[in-house]
Design an enzyme around this catalytic site. Sequence first.
Site, PDB file in Angstrom:
ATOM      1  CG  ASP A 143       6.474  -0.843  11.520  1.00  0.00           C
ATOM      2  OD1 ASP A 143       7.106  -0.415  10.537  1.00  0.00           O
ATOM      3  OD2 ASP A 143       5.260  -0.629  11.695  1.00  0.00           O
ATOM      4  CG  HIS A 174       1.601   5.775   9.599  1.00  0.00           C
ATOM      5  ND1 HIS A 174       2.588   6.690   9.312  1.00  0.00           N
ATOM      6  CD2 HIS A 174       2.107   4.562   9.282  1.00  0.00           C
ATOM      7  CE1 HIS A 174       3.653   6.048   8.862  1.00  0.00           C
ATOM      8  NE2 HIS A 174       3.391   4.759   8.827  1.00  0.00           N
ATOM      9  N   GLY A 234       0.882   2.431   6.100  1.00  0.00           N
ATOM     10  CA  GLY A 234      -0.443   3.029   6.142  1.00  0.00           C
ATOM     11  C   GLY A 234      -1.457   2.290   5.303  1.00  0.00           C
ATOM     12  CB  SER A 274      -5.190   0.516   8.409  1.00  0.00           C
ATOM     13  OG  SER A 274      -4.549  -0.546   9.076  1.00  0.00           O
TER      14      SER A 274
END
Length: 277
Positions: free
Chosen positions: A81, A179, A208, A210
């Site tokens: 990533d 993020h 992003g 979360s």
Amino acid sequence: MIISSKELLQTAKEKHFAVPSANFVDQLSARAHIEVAEEMNLPLILSFAQSHSVYQSLEEAAALGKYYAAKAKVPVVLHLDHGEDFAFVEKAVELGFTSVMIDASSKSLNENIKITKEIVDMAHAHDVCVEAEIGHVGTGISVDKFSEAQSIYTSVDEAVTLTEKTGLDSLAVSIGTAHGSYKGTPVINFERLKELSENVPVPLVLHGGSSSGDENLEKCALGGIAKINIYTDFILGAYNNLQEKQAKDYYNAKEILKDGMKDVLRRYYKVFHTQNI
């Protein structure tokens, strides 16, 4: 079993579901993600970010990831990533990652094309898939900034150009997420997602994920996003679970932390409508 991401993401694109890309930073988090994938009999993208090499080296991450992915009873992609430079991404390919990301999204379009093409040529020679990014995904910014800063969204024309000129396999786009942790719930530009989904020929990726809101993420998964990245929610889930339950000893604390992460992934599998392949 360890697999390439190409068929998995193409299937997700065609069947309108998303696969969670779960970042791991150590053995505990890697095991947590794999155990849930096996429990639910669903594919997983096990991801290690270059920025997390402060917690474990790339060599350690490759060894752990390959070990758990190879013994898993479900399909697992070992993914790098946010690769930041050619040397690091090339090393990941040499170490056995089956998918890599190069993030040149902060560069001009021409520079992004040049850097991404170099990575694609190198990785494809080893049958490794490449994800790139266009547009800018911020970090922990407030909701009002999203609604005002239209320039952060991915341009459809630029997304198509980058894809056609590099031969990349999947594309991370910016439609309103960031993020880290938010100061509120982000406003997702679903109209832009629709335009991107209709015009970009490769599977789309959302970074992003979360704390972006289950309703938002479900709509993204059903509306064209094939891969959704999650990291912060796993760390928060582990920490919050440890705060709620009093650990008896070191070993019990590890189980509590792992259970917190596992609950997060179980939830996101359902939110993303993930299917087996």
